[in-house]
Design a protein around this motif. Structure first.
Motif, PDB file in Angstrom:
ATOM      1  N   GLN A   1      -6.582   1.571  -7.833  1.00 28.99           N
ATOM      2  CA  GLN A   1      -6.758   1.067  -6.473  1.00 28.99           C
ATOM      3  C   GLN A   1      -6.666  -0.458  -6.458  1.00 28.99           C
ATOM      4  OE1 GLN A   1     -10.622   2.689  -5.569  1.00 28.99           O
ATOM      5  NE2 GLN A   1      -9.784   4.547  -4.646  1.00 28.99           N
ATOM      6  N   GLN A   2      -7.240  -1.104  -7.468  1.00 27.50           N
ATOM      7  CA  GLN A   2      -7.203  -2.559  -7.532  1.00 27.50           C
ATOM      8  C   GLN A   2      -5.779  -3.073  -7.717  1.00 27.50           C
ATOM      9  OE1 GLN A   2      -9.742  -4.670  -6.941  1.00 27.50           O
ATOM     10  NE2 GLN A   2     -11.025  -2.899  -6.497  1.00 27.50           N
ATOM     11  N   VAL A   3      -4.956  -2.341  -8.469  1.00 27.12           N
ATOM     12  CA  VAL A   3      -3.549  -2.709  -8.620  1.00 27.12           C
ATOM     13  C   VAL A   3      -2.828  -2.608  -7.274  1.00 27.12           C
ATOM     14  CG1 VAL A   3      -1.344  -2.052  -9.660  1.00 27.12           C
ATOM     15  CG2 VAL A   3      -3.416  -2.136 -11.065  1.00 27.12           C
ATOM     16  N   LEU A   4      -3.114  -1.560  -6.515  1.00 23.53           N
ATOM     17  CA  LEU A   4      -2.499  -1.409  -5.198  1.00 23.53           C
ATOM     18  C   LEU A   4      -2.910  -2.540  -4.258  1.00 23.53           C
ATOM     19  CD1 LEU A   4      -2.797   2.448  -4.575  1.00 23.53           C
ATOM     20  CD2 LEU A   4      -0.722   1.138  -5.048  1.00 23.53           C
ATOM     21  N   ILE A   5      -4.167  -2.940  -4.324  1.00 24.13           N
ATOM     22  CA  ILE A   5      -4.633  -4.052  -3.496  1.00 24.13           C
ATOM     23  C   ILE A   5      -3.859  -5.326  -3.850  1.00 24.13           C
ATOM     24  CG2 ILE A   5      -6.598  -5.582  -3.039  1.00 24.13           C
ATOM     25  CD1 ILE A   5      -8.396  -3.038  -3.428  1.00 24.13           C
TER      26      ILE A   5
ATOM     27  N   TRP B   1       2.939  -1.459   2.563  1.00 22.33           N
ATOM     28  CA  TRP B   1       1.835  -1.825   1.670  1.00 22.33           C
ATOM     29  C   TRP B   1       2.086  -1.340   0.243  1.00 22.33           C
ATOM     30  CZ3 TRP B   1      -0.446   1.112   6.078  1.00 22.33           C
ATOM     31  CH2 TRP B   1      -0.452   0.315   7.237  1.00 22.33           C
ATOM     32  N   ALA B   2       3.346  -1.361  -0.150  1.00 26.98           N
ATOM     33  CA  ALA B   2       3.700  -0.904  -1.496  1.00 26.98           C
ATOM     34  C   ALA B   2       4.972  -1.615  -1.941  1.00 26.98           C
ATOM     35  CB  ALA B   2       3.908   0.612  -1.495  1.00 26.98           C
ATOM     36  N   ASP B   3       5.384  -1.333  -3.169  1.00 26.20           N
ATOM     37  CA  ASP B   3       6.678  -1.783  -3.656  1.00 26.20           C
ATOM     38  C   ASP B   3       7.226  -0.703  -4.583  1.00 26.20           C
ATOM     39  OD1 ASP B   3       5.324  -2.054  -6.075  1.00 26.20           O
ATOM     40  OD2 ASP B   3       5.409  -4.237  -6.108  1.00 26.20           O
ATOM     41  N   GLY B   4       8.316  -1.019  -5.288  1.00 27.45           N
ATOM     42  CA  GLY B   4       8.942  -0.005  -6.120  1.00 27.45           C
ATOM     43  C   GLY B   4       8.042   0.546  -7.209  1.00 27.45           C
ATOM     44  N   SER B   5       7.008  -0.218  -7.588  1.00 23.47           N
ATOM     45  CA  SER B   5       6.099   0.249  -8.637  1.00 23.47           C
ATOM     46  C   SER B   5       5.242   1.431  -8.194  1.00 23.47           C
ATOM     47  CB  SER B   5       5.200  -0.892  -9.113  1.00 23.47           C
ATOM     48  OG  SER B   5       4.294  -1.299  -8.102  1.00 23.47           O
ATOM     49  N   SER B   6       5.240   1.733  -6.907  1.00 20.01           N
ATOM     50  CA  SER B   6       4.478   2.894  -6.448  1.00 20.01           C
ATOM     51  C   SER B   6       5.055   4.205  -6.992  1.00 20.01           C
ATOM     52  CB  SER B   6       4.417   2.940  -4.917  1.00 20.01           C
ATOM     53  OG  SER B   6       5.713   3.061  -4.359  1.00 20.01           O
TER      54      SER B   6
ATOM     55  N   GLN C   1      13.600  -1.915  -3.714  1.00 19.15           N
ATOM     56  CA  GLN C   1      12.565  -2.888  -3.358  1.00 19.15           C
ATOM     57  C   GLN C   1      12.813  -3.320  -1.909  1.00 19.15           C
ATOM     58  OE1 GLN C   1      10.167  -3.007  -5.203  1.00 19.15           O
ATOM     59  NE2 GLN C   1      10.538  -3.597  -7.296  1.00 19.15           N
ATOM     60  N   ASN C   2      12.099  -2.694  -0.986  1.00 15.86           N
ATOM     61  CA  ASN C   2      12.263  -3.027   0.430  1.00 15.86           C
ATOM     62  C   ASN C   2      11.619  -4.363   0.769  1.00 15.86           C
ATOM     63  OD1 ASN C   2      13.656  -0.745   1.426  1.00 15.86           O
ATOM     64  ND2 ASN C   2      11.770   0.447   1.415  1.00 15.86           N
ATOM     65  N   PRO C   3      12.283  -5.201   1.560  1.00 15.57           N
ATOM     66  CA  PRO C   3      11.645  -6.445   1.997  1.00 15.57           C
ATOM     67  C   PRO C   3      10.551  -6.226   3.034  1.00 15.57           C
ATOM     68  CG  PRO C   3      13.829  -6.225   2.977  1.00 15.57           C
ATOM     69  CD  PRO C   3      13.703  -5.118   1.964  1.00 15.57           C
ATOM     70  N   LEU C   4      10.590  -5.085   3.720  1.00 16.35           N
ATOM     71  CA  LEU C   4       9.585  -4.758   4.742  1.00 16.35           C
ATOM     72  C   LEU C   4       9.586  -5.743   5.904  1.00 16.35           C
ATOM     73  CD1 LEU C   4       6.600  -3.668   2.441  1.00 16.35           C
ATOM     74  CD2 LEU C   4       8.272  -2.185   3.575  1.00 16.35           C
TER      75      LEU C   4
END
Length: 244
Positions: free
Chosen positions: A157-161, A27-32, A51-54
């Motif tokens: 939080q909205q950016v994470l969503i 539930w994230a990407d490199g921007s975390s 940047q994981n494809p997950l």
């Protein structure tokens, strides 16, 4: 593609291991890692955020190993949450000098993420996970705000969503084949207010790994909630590894 720091002639020379590879979680990407990266760069470290494809453990390990291969020397590998599973496997690469786990899973050999987290009582965030028609799982907005990143401002939080990366549920059942923490020096950051991975499990893992352990009063996303403390642990690990 990875997010790699530019060369900065004004930055001081890094102390210790200079190459830092950051691995994000579910539930994230490199921007975390966006708050931690500039803190490390300011001290002269060369930082790459994978940047994981997950899509599977194997795919995420391959993505991480590609990033490791691009580094020009020893690497300190850092993983958050699911990223801990990835670095546990990818950390066996000979270029990896040490591991930093940030509120992360650290399975043993023959153990999956799901098997590991089920060894501790379930956390509140578990109730806010939803599968889609393709068997990828995401967090509800409520889960992001109340359980995943409850100590961040609403705008963050909205950016994470908006940026969360759904993960293939099957990946969470894939087993680690060789646990790098058994042979590589390890550091662990326990997030004491974590509502995704049980903080007691985090403490148990840190003890099992004989990791140098730091506890921060943080939600699951410690690198966003307490970036200065997380960066300090990473730099401490890089410095101590060079002294070995």
């Amino acid at each position: 593609m990875s997010l790699t720091s530019p060369d900065n002639a004004a930055a001081p020379a890094a102390v210790g291991i200079k190459n830092i590879v950051l691995v994000h979680g579910t539930w994230a990407d490199g921007s975390s890692w966006a708050k931690v990266i500039p803190l490390l760069q300011a001290k002269g470290y060369h930082v790459t955020a994978v940047q994981n494809p997950l899509t599977s453990l194997a795919d995420d390990v391959a993505s991480t190993k590609r990033a490791i291969a691009l580094q020009d020397g020893p690497v300190l590998l850092v993983g958050h949450s699911w990223g801990g599973v990835v670095i546990t496997e990818a950390g066996n690469d000979p270029k990896v000098a040490g591991l930093v786990y940030v509120a992360a899973a650290a399975p043993d050999e023959g153990q999956s993420f799901l098997e590991l987290v089920q060894t501790a009582p379930a956390t509140p965030g578990n109730d806010e996970i939803r599968p889609d028609a393709s068997s990828f799982v995401s967090m509800t907005p409520k889960g992001i705000m109340e359980d995943f990143a409850q100590d961040l401002p609403k705008v963050e939080q909205q950016v994470l969503i908006a940026t969360q990366g759904p993960q293939a549920f099957s990946a969470l059942k894939e087993k680690v084949t060789q646990a790098a923490w058994k042979t590589k020096p390890s550091w662990y950051i326990v997030a004491s207010n974590d509502r995704m991975i049980n903080p007691d499990l985090e403490r148990t893992l840190a003890k099992k790994m004989k990791a140098t352990t730091t506890t921060v009063a943080s939600s699951h996303v410690a690198m966003l909630a307490q970036p200065t403390q997380v960066a300090a642990v990473i730099m401490d690990a890089a410095t101590k590894l060079a002294a070995k």
